[in-house]
Design a protein around this motif. Structure first.
Motif, PDB file in Angstrom:
ATOM      1  N   GLN A 287      59.686 115.041  15.304  1.00 17.63           N
ATOM      2  CA  GLN A 287      59.928 115.334  16.719  1.00 17.63           C
ATOM      3  C   GLN A 287      58.650 115.745  17.441  1.00 17.63           C
ATOM      4  N   ASN A 288      57.799 116.498  16.768  1.00 18.74           N
ATOM      5  CA  ASN A 288      56.617 117.061  17.424  1.00 18.74           C
ATOM      6  C   ASN A 288      55.394 116.160  17.396  1.00 18.74           C
ATOM      7  N   ASN A 289      55.431 115.101  16.563  1.00 22.30           N
ATOM      8  CA  ASN A 289      54.243 114.240  16.410  1.00 22.30           C
ATOM      9  C   ASN A 289      54.607 112.755  16.517  1.00 22.30           C
ATOM     10  N   PRO A 290      55.187 112.349  17.641  1.00 23.99           N
ATOM     11  CA  PRO A 290      55.631 110.955  17.778  1.00 23.99           C
ATOM     12  C   PRO A 290      54.485 109.952  17.710  1.00 23.99           C
ATOM     13  N   ASP A 291      53.313 110.310  18.209  1.00 20.72           N
ATOM     14  CA  ASP A 291      52.181 109.372  18.189  1.00 20.72           C
ATOM     15  C   ASP A 291      51.725 109.094  16.759  1.00 20.72           C
ATOM     16  N   ILE A 292      51.617 110.149  15.952  1.00 19.14           N
ATOM     17  CA  ILE A 292      51.214 109.974  14.555  1.00 19.14           C
ATOM     18  C   ILE A 292      52.246 109.134  13.817  1.00 19.14           C
ATOM     19  N   MET A 293      53.515 109.432  14.040  1.00 16.61           N
ATOM     20  CA  MET A 293      54.570 108.698  13.343  1.00 16.61           C
ATOM     21  C   MET A 293      54.594 107.236  13.755  1.00 16.61           C
ATOM     22  N   GLN A 294      54.363 106.962  15.006  1.00 15.96           N
ATOM     23  CA  GLN A 294      54.336 105.579  15.473  1.00 15.96           C
ATOM     24  C   GLN A 294      53.234 104.796  14.764  1.00 15.96           C
ATOM     25  N   GLN A 295      52.072 105.428  14.601  1.00 18.01           N
ATOM     26  CA  GLN A 295      50.957 104.772  13.898  1.00 18.01           C
ATOM     27  C   GLN A 295      51.308 104.513  12.438  1.00 18.01           C
ATOM     28  N   LEU A 296      51.939 105.473  11.795  1.00 15.73           N
ATOM     29  CA  LEU A 296      52.275 105.325  10.377  1.00 15.73           C
ATOM     30  C   LEU A 296      53.341 104.251  10.171  1.00 15.73           C
ATOM     31  N   TYR A 297      54.371 104.265  11.000  1.00 17.22           N
ATOM     32  CA  TYR A 297      55.415 103.240  10.890  1.00 17.22           C
ATOM     33  C   TYR A 297      54.820 101.842  11.089  1.00 17.22           C
ATOM     34  N   ALA A 298      53.882 101.737  12.006  1.00 18.49           N
ATOM     35  CA  ALA A 298      53.269 100.441  12.306  1.00 18.49           C
ATOM     36  C   ALA A 298      52.437  99.913  11.141  1.00 18.49           C
ATOM     37  N   LYS A 299      52.002 100.814  10.245  1.00 19.96           N
ATOM     38  CA  LYS A 299      51.144 100.436   9.109  1.00 19.96           C
ATOM     39  C   LYS A 299      51.933 100.262   7.812  1.00 19.96           C
ATOM     40  N   LYS A 300      53.245 100.256   7.881  1.00 23.52           N
ATOM     41  CA  LYS A 300      54.067 100.191   6.672  1.00 23.52           C
ATOM     42  C   LYS A 300      53.767  98.950   5.833  1.00 23.52           C
TER      43      LYS A 300
END
Length: 320
Positions: A287-300
């Protein structure tokens, strides 16, 4: 090699001057930050049920991988086939992508300390001497070091010792980083799990899987099953006791199980560098780090080598 040992000697003489002040990019108003890095040993992803292997070697990870809190990366590779060479890069800013030398490189443990984390290193490996193993040198940067074994090839030295040691730590530091190095599937495989995890042993005589030594293959799969169990225990402690924000797991290198070549450099094949990589993040972190999570999901699905773990951890932990 002689060149590599000279590099370790140089690191002893010229440990980097840690006079900089790292800081956390984000703060939490209700609690501190807790992260866990788990380092597997000799685990090739082709033998993990979660990656499609025909045997159920990872019941816990297979059950967890579809959770929104988990990311199972599909194309991770080891940067080397020798543990000491991998960890000299994975745990420092030195990598194949820059001109840094090990003896001039900052370690993850030290930079985390500068950012306000208390650092813990737990290992089921013998650290040897500083000149033989860069982990011994990197361990010097930890606030707390816990060793649960004094011999890498010990019989009946199981990774549950690490899970127990992790669960018994009592510390009120606000921000914590735990680095936990498992003995995992290091040969001999039959010595890496207790008898009750000999699930595939009865199938040795009728093993239909292609392998030079079917018995060793079954023993290896048993060790993978046991590691999955140990990881589930560490995960539960991290979640329940420490309210962990994030967990990163990767293996140092893979293993040439079917060819029975272990991870010998002179017998190199890509089976020695195909590794698992997964990450877990708490609901609050998502919830608090959507930008980081978006980057990680994109690199799966992206290609990733484990000498990038250092940079990845800094980003996840919010260290600048």
């Amino acid at each position: 090699s002689k060149v590599y040992l000279n590099s370790l000697k140089e690191w002893q003489k010229r440990k980097p001057d840690y006079t900089f002040q790292a800081k956390m990019k984000y703060e939490s108003s209700h609690k501190g930050k807790v992260f866990v890095m788990l380092i597997g040993e000799s685990q090739t992803k082709q033998h993990l049920g979660a990656y499609g292997y025909e045997r159920p070697t990872t019941p816990w990870l297979s059950a967890m991988q579809d959770s929104d809190n988990f990311i199972l990366f599909q194309n991770a590779y080891a940067c080397d086939v020798m543990t000491m060479h991998v960890l000299a890069k994975a745990l420092t800013e030195c990598s194949q992508y820059n001109d840094k030398q090990f003896y001039d490189s900052l370690s993850l443990l030290n930079i985390a300390k500068k950012a306000g984390y208390k650092t813990f290193l737990l290992s089921n490996h013998e650290l040897h001497t500083a000149l033989a193993n860069p982990m011994a040198l990197i361990a010097e940067d930890a606030d707390v070091t816990i060793l649960t074994s004094d011999c890498n090839n010990a019989v009946n030295v199981f990774d549950e010792q690490l899970a127990q040691a992790f669960a018994e730590i009592e510390d009120d530091a606000r921000n914590k980083l735990f680095v936990i190095h498992l003995l995992g599937s290091h040969f001999e495989y039959r010595d890496r799990y207790p008898q009750e995890f000999d699930l595939f042993g009865s199938k040795r005589d009728v093993c239909t899987l292609a392998a030079k030594d079917p018995a060793k293959l079954c023993e290896y799969d048993n060790s993978i099953l046991y590691t999955d169990y140990v990881l589930s225990k560490i995960f539960q402690t991290a979640k329940d006791k420490y309210e962990v924000d994030g967990i990163v797991y990767f293996s140092d290198h893979g293993e040439a199980v079917e060819r029975d070549k272990k991870h010998l450099p002179g017998m190199f094949g890509f089976d020695m560098v195909h590794i698992p990589l997964w990450m877990y993040f708490s609901d609050a972190y998502l919830q608090n780090n959507p930008d980081i999570m978006q980057q990680l999901y994109a690199k799966k699905e992206a290609f990733f080598t484990n000498d990038l773990i250092y940079d990845t951890m800094l980003g996840i932990m919010g260290i600048v």
